[in-house]
Design an enzyme around this catalytic site. Structure first.
Site, PDB file in Angstrom:
ATOM      1  N   PRO A  87       0.774  -1.028   0.084  1.00  0.00           N
ATOM      2  CA  PRO A  87      -0.097  -0.121  -0.326  1.00  0.00           C
ATOM      3  C   PRO A  87       0.843   1.242   0.101  1.00  0.00           C
ATOM      4  O   PRO A  87       1.899   1.202   0.525  1.00  0.00           O
ATOM      5  CB  PRO A  87      -0.548  -0.026   1.129  1.00  0.00           C
ATOM      6  CG  PRO A  87      -0.704  -1.773   1.763  1.00  0.00           C
ATOM      7  CD  PRO A  87       0.510  -2.060   1.187  1.00  0.00           C
ATOM      8  N   GLU A  88       0.351   2.299  -0.647  1.00  0.00           N
ATOM      9  CA  GLU A  88       1.257   3.508  -0.790  1.00  0.00           C
ATOM     10  C   GLU A  88       0.628   4.447   0.332  1.00  0.00           C
ATOM     11  O   GLU A  88      -0.545   4.124   1.009  1.00  0.00           O
ATOM     12  CB  GLU A  88       0.885   4.111  -2.212  1.00  0.00           C
ATOM     13  CG  GLU A  88       1.266   3.232  -3.271  1.00  0.00           C
ATOM     14  CD  GLU A  88       1.983   4.166  -4.597  1.00  0.00           C
ATOM     15  OE1 GLU A  88       2.447   4.935  -4.575  1.00  0.00           O
ATOM     16  OE2 GLU A  88       2.156   3.104  -5.509  1.00  0.00           O
ATOM     17  N   ARG A 126      12.038  -3.419  -8.724  1.00  0.00           N
ATOM     18  CA  ARG A 126      10.678  -2.831  -9.274  1.00  0.00           C
ATOM     19  C   ARG A 126      10.654  -2.598 -10.616  1.00  0.00           C
ATOM     20  O   ARG A 126      11.291  -2.098 -11.186  1.00  0.00           O
ATOM     21  CB  ARG A 126      10.352  -1.531  -8.216  1.00  0.00           C
ATOM     22  CG  ARG A 126      10.560  -1.945  -6.635  1.00  0.00           C
ATOM     23  CD  ARG A 126       9.699  -2.936  -6.208  1.00  0.00           C
ATOM     24  NE  ARG A 126       8.275  -2.654  -6.243  1.00  0.00           N
ATOM     25  CZ  ARG A 126       7.499  -1.845  -5.643  1.00  0.00           C
ATOM     26  NH1 ARG A 126       8.213  -1.473  -4.341  1.00  0.00           N
ATOM     27  NH2 ARG A 126       6.151  -1.606  -5.661  1.00  0.00           N
ATOM     28  N   LYS A 155       4.485   4.977   4.700  1.00  0.00           N
ATOM     29  CA  LYS A 155       4.030   3.798   4.833  1.00  0.00           C
ATOM     30  C   LYS A 155       3.846   3.109   5.952  1.00  0.00           C
ATOM     31  O   LYS A 155       3.504   2.039   6.182  1.00  0.00           O
ATOM     32  CB  LYS A 155       4.431   2.776   3.842  1.00  0.00           C
ATOM     33  CG  LYS A 155       4.601   3.287   2.382  1.00  0.00           C
ATOM     34  CD  LYS A 155       5.280   2.342   1.353  1.00  0.00           C
ATOM     35  CE  LYS A 155       5.314   2.978  -0.055  1.00  0.00           C
ATOM     36  NZ  LYS A 155       5.988   2.065  -0.907  1.00  0.00           N
TER      37      LYS A 155
END
Length: 269
Positions: A2-3, A258, A52
């Site tokens: 989650p951001e 990523r 986060k």
């Protein structure tokens, strides 16, 4: 993972539902049992997010620090709470609601000094009113590292993940591998302001939308995006699809484990 907007939504939700009253705290899984027993029946003073990371403040009884990681998730519902199913690390029960935490990377009870030390290691968070963007600029402006890597470094900028990273670079025409020190200050100020706006919208609606009105499905006569992240985006997870602005196929590669997404025409090297 989650951001930042997701954690800020959770902080607001938990503060609204549980703060100011005693809370039942338990650990059906058992891995947080000793800590939960110290908090059970205590008043939740407040909840806040930094990047986060989520912090539940129980005043003199300590602060619960939560980092969801890749698989962590909260589930919730109205009372009566059902029997816990599966690996529930922490359960909160309030006056009318229950919340279960499953699979977090971190769930630990800290004292205020320990919680402050975690926050001190994080970069400015665009969603916090106490954020200091000059601190981020000081790191970016001196770095040979790519702006794509810097935006994902939580010690440089807290809360931005892969989606916001890809989208803010596209919206400002910046190639992902551009060294941080190659940006000028005016461009960075525009990018920061854009992140503040986009991420606040994310908190409000619960999804990431980055596409300007003229590029929305109804304006372009195209199909809406279908993705578990929801929202309309320019390049994220659109590899090989035509850019919504120029039609060039969106490219992808990997950086520090990523995926990167960008348009080679709108974001020239």
């Amino acid at each position: 993972m989650p951001e930042g907007h997701t954690l800020h939504r959770l902080a607001r939700l938990h503060k609204r539902r549980y703060a100011g009253a005693p809370v039942e705290v338990s650990s059906p899984q058992g891995r947080f049992a000793a800590e939960a027993s110290r908090l059970d029946g205590q008043v939740l003073v407040g909840a806040e997010a930094h990047g986060k990371h989520l912090f539940h403040d129980y005043g003199p009884h300590g602060i619960v620090h939560i980092h969801l990681g890749l698989i962590g998730i909260f589930g919730e519902g109205k009372l009566p709470a059902p029997p816990p199913v599966g690996q529930v690390r922490m359960r909160l029960v309030g006056r009318t609601q229950w919340t279960d935490l499953r699979g977090p990377n971190t769930c630990e009870l800290l004292d205020p000094a320990q919680a402050d030390a975690i926050k001190a290691r994080l970069g400015p968070d665009p969603l916090r009113r106490d954020a200091k963007p000059d601190k981020t600029w000081a790191r970016i402006s001196k770095s040979k590292v790519s702006i794509a890597a810097l935006l994902m470094d939580q010690a440089v900028l807290a809360g931005v993940g892969n989606v916001y990273r890809a989208e803010v670079l596209f919206r400002h025409g910046v190639a992902p591998l551009t060294p941080g020190r190659a940006l000028d200050r005016a461009l960075w100020d525009d990018m920061w302001a854009d992140l503040v706006t986009l991420m606040r919208d994310g908190v409000r609606v619960g999804r990431i939308d980055t596409v300007r009105p003229e590029h929305l499905p109804e304006a372009m006569g195209r199909a809406a995006r279908v993705d578990r992240h929801g929202g309309e985006v320019y390049v994220y997870r659109r590899a090989g699809e035509p850019c919504l602005v120029c039609g060039t196929p969106v490219e992808t590669s990997s950086l520090v484990g990523r995926n990167l997404y960008w348009c080679p025409t709108c974001q020239p090297a």
